[in-house]
Structures are given as C-alpha cells and as structure tokens.
Design a protein around this motif. Structure first.
Motif, PDB file in Angstrom:
ATOM      1  N   HIS A  68      37.332  10.811 -26.856  1.00 30.85           N
ATOM      2  CA  HIS A  68      38.070  11.951 -26.327  1.00 30.85           C
ATOM      3  C   HIS A  68      37.417  12.393 -25.024  1.00 30.85           C
ATOM      4  O   HIS A  68      36.184  12.344 -24.888  1.00 30.85           O
ATOM      5  CB  HIS A  68      38.042  13.093 -27.355  1.00 30.85           C
ATOM      6  N   PRO A  69      38.185  12.820 -24.013  1.00 31.18           N
ATOM      7  CA  PRO A  69      37.600  13.263 -22.745  1.00 31.18           C
ATOM      8  C   PRO A  69      36.606  14.415 -22.897  1.00 31.18           C
ATOM      9  O   PRO A  69      35.659  14.533 -22.133  1.00 31.18           O
ATOM     10  CB  PRO A  69      38.807  13.712 -21.921  1.00 31.18           C
ATOM     11  N   ARG A  70      36.793  15.241 -23.915  1.00 34.06           N
ATOM     12  CA  ARG A  70      35.868  16.356 -24.147  1.00 34.06           C
ATOM     13  C   ARG A  70      34.468  15.832 -24.447  1.00 34.06           C
ATOM     14  O   ARG A  70      33.465  16.397 -23.989  1.00 34.06           O
ATOM     15  CB  ARG A  70      36.365  17.209 -25.319  1.00 34.06           C
ATOM     16  N   ILE A  71      34.369  14.738 -25.181  1.00 34.08           N
ATOM     17  CA  ILE A  71      33.075  14.171 -25.538  1.00 34.08           C
ATOM     18  C   ILE A  71      32.364  13.663 -24.289  1.00 34.08           C
ATOM     19  O   ILE A  71      31.164  13.895 -24.101  1.00 34.08           O
ATOM     20  CB  ILE A  71      33.253  13.043 -26.573  1.00 34.08           C
ATOM     21  N   GLU A  72      33.094  12.985 -23.413  1.00 35.83           N
ATOM     22  CA  GLU A  72      32.499  12.498 -22.176  1.00 35.83           C
ATOM     23  C   GLU A  72      32.035  13.667 -21.301  1.00 35.83           C
ATOM     24  O   GLU A  72      30.959  13.615 -20.706  1.00 35.83           O
ATOM     25  CB  GLU A  72      33.500  11.640 -21.409  1.00 35.83           C
ATOM     26  N   TYR A  73      32.839  14.717 -21.234  1.00 39.06           N
ATOM     27  CA  TYR A  73      32.478  15.881 -20.427  1.00 39.06           C
ATOM     28  C   TYR A  73      31.216  16.544 -20.958  1.00 39.06           C
ATOM     29  O   TYR A  73      30.304  16.884 -20.197  1.00 39.06           O
ATOM     30  CB  TYR A  73      33.640  16.882 -20.400  1.00 39.06           C
ATOM     31  N   GLU A  74      31.142  16.753 -22.269  1.00 32.30           N
ATOM     32  CA  GLU A  74      29.969  17.396 -22.855  1.00 32.30           C
ATOM     33  C   GLU A  74      28.722  16.544 -22.676  1.00 32.30           C
ATOM     34  O   GLU A  74      27.638  17.066 -22.399  1.00 32.30           O
ATOM     35  CB  GLU A  74      30.205  17.691 -24.335  1.00 32.30           C
ATOM     36  N   ALA A  75      28.848  15.225 -22.797  1.00 27.46           N
ATOM     37  CA  ALA A  75      27.701  14.338 -22.607  1.00 27.46           C
ATOM     38  C   ALA A  75      27.198  14.401 -21.175  1.00 27.46           C
ATOM     39  O   ALA A  75      25.980  14.473 -20.934  1.00 27.46           O
ATOM     40  CB  ALA A  75      28.074  12.914 -22.983  1.00 27.46           C
ATOM     41  N   SER A  76      28.105  14.390 -20.199  1.00 23.03           N
ATOM     42  CA  SER A  76      27.682  14.461 -18.800  1.00 23.03           C
ATOM     43  C   SER A  76      27.069  15.823 -18.481  1.00 23.03           C
ATOM     44  O   SER A  76      26.098  15.915 -17.726  1.00 23.03           O
ATOM     45  CB  SER A  76      28.856  14.170 -17.864  1.00 23.03           C
ATOM     46  N   ARG A  77      27.605  16.890 -19.077  1.00 23.94           N
ATOM     47  CA  ARG A  77      27.058  18.231 -18.851  1.00 23.94           C
ATOM     48  C   ARG A  77      25.639  18.338 -19.418  1.00 23.94           C
ATOM     49  O   ARG A  77      24.734  18.872 -18.763  1.00 23.94           O
ATOM     50  CB  ARG A  77      27.965  19.271 -19.508  1.00 23.94           C
ATOM     51  N   LYS A  78      25.415  17.783 -20.604  1.00 24.77           N
ATOM     52  CA  LYS A  78      24.073  17.812 -21.193  1.00 24.77           C
ATOM     53  C   LYS A  78      23.095  16.973 -20.378  1.00 24.77           C
ATOM     54  O   LYS A  78      21.934  17.346 -20.212  1.00 24.77           O
ATOM     55  CB  LYS A  78      24.128  17.308 -22.635  1.00 24.77           C
ATOM     56  N   LEU A  79      23.550  15.841 -19.849  1.00 23.15           N
ATOM     57  CA  LEU A  79      22.702  14.989 -19.036  1.00 23.15           C
ATOM     58  C   LEU A  79      22.302  15.691 -17.741  1.00 23.15           C
ATOM     59  O   LEU A  79      21.135  15.656 -17.340  1.00 23.15           O
ATOM     60  CB  LEU A  79      23.416  13.672 -18.728  1.00 23.15           C
ATOM     61  N   LYS A  82      19.718  18.327 -18.562  1.00 22.71           N
ATOM     62  CA  LYS A  82      18.432  17.701 -18.850  1.00 22.71           C
ATOM     63  C   LYS A  82      17.737  17.282 -17.558  1.00 22.71           C
ATOM     64  O   LYS A  82      16.535  17.482 -17.393  1.00 22.71           O
ATOM     65  CB  LYS A  82      18.648  16.491 -19.764  1.00 22.71           C
ATOM     66  N   GLU A  83      18.499  16.709 -16.623  1.00 22.77           N
ATOM     67  CA  GLU A  83      17.925  16.291 -15.341  1.00 22.77           C
ATOM     68  C   GLU A  83      17.459  17.485 -14.531  1.00 22.77           C
ATOM     69  O   GLU A  83      16.395  17.443 -13.913  1.00 22.77           O
ATOM     70  CB  GLU A  83      18.949  15.482 -14.547  1.00 22.77           C
ATOM     71  N   SER A  84      18.232  18.574 -14.532  1.00 22.43           N
ATOM     72  CA  SER A  84      17.828  19.762 -13.769  1.00 22.43           C
ATOM     73  C   SER A  84      16.571  20.391 -14.374  1.00 22.43           C
ATOM     74  O   SER A  84      15.708  20.876 -13.643  1.00 22.43           O
ATOM     75  CB  SER A  84      18.962  20.775 -13.695  1.00 22.43           C
ATOM     76  N   ASN A  85      16.448  20.364 -15.711  1.00 21.66           N
ATOM     77  CA  ASN A  85      15.235  20.874 -16.352  1.00 21.66           C
ATOM     78  C   ASN A  85      14.035  20.014 -15.987  1.00 21.66           C
ATOM     79  O   ASN A  85      12.945  20.529 -15.751  1.00 21.66           O
ATOM     80  CB  ASN A  85      15.402  20.941 -17.862  1.00 21.66           C
TER      81      ASN A  85
END
Length: 116
Positions: free
Chosen positions: A86-97, A100-103
């Motif tokens: 589902h596109p929501r899953i891809e969006y949430e995964a990219s948002r978490k990534l 994580k990178e900004s942290n």
C-alpha cells in the motif's frame, strides 16, 4: 458476519507477542478467534530480526472469503508479498528513514561541536 484479520496481544509487560487471528470484527481484541493464522514477535532478536510466521494458504482463503485485514496486518502481509504494498506503507517507511537520518546527522554535528 464481518470478519477481520488482526493482531491479538499476548505475552507480558514489556515483552509483547502477537497472534495473527481471524475473528469477528465486533469481538474484543483478545476475544475468542475463529482461527489463528500466524504470529508476530515485534522485538528484535540477537540478529536484529523481527519474526513473523504466517499460514499463507489460510490467509489467502480468508481474504478470498472477504475478511478485512487491519492496518498493521496489511503491513505484515505486504512485506510478506501476499498482498500488494500500500502507498501508505511506503510513505511511512520513507518518513521514518528521513527522521532516522536527520537524528544521526544531528548527533554527529553535536559530537563535532563538543570536540572543538
């Protein structure tokens, strides 16, 4: 009868473990299920793996009959390749990534400022 494929919480405090069950949509989360079709351990093991066990034949049967998976189960089934992602899953995964990178960038910049 409306049927749902959802997670039933088992385990103890600070150590969750879920059974993937088929149950009536109106029943309680840990109520009596129609059938257990898998399990999910959300805490990583020694090799940093989250374990999922699925009975794919029975899940496909229940999806064919009209069972509606919940959002967490949709994510697990999509990662297993049973249903399309589902596109929501891809969006949430990219948002978490990105978070994580900004942290990681913020921590590295803090270390550089403390060294100087």
């Amino acid at each position: 009868m409306v049927v749902a494929i959802r997670l039933a919480l088992h385990g103890c405090r600070h150590r969750p473990f879920y059974h993937i069950v088929v149950s009536n949509k109106r029943s309680k989360r840990n109520g009596l299920p129609i059938e257990q079709v898998g399990s999910f351990d959300p805490l990583p093991n020694k090799r940093n793996e989250k374990l999922v066990a699925l009975n794919i034949e029975r899940i496909k049967y229940w999806l064919g009959v009209g069972a509606q998976p919940t959002k967490p189960v949709i994510g697990l089934l999509a990662m297993a390749g049973i249903i399309p992602i589902h596109p929501r899953i891809e969006y949430e995964a990219s948002r978490k990534l990105r978070a994580k990178e900004s942290n990681a960038n913020a921590k590295s910049s803090e270390q550089e400022t403390t060294i100087e």
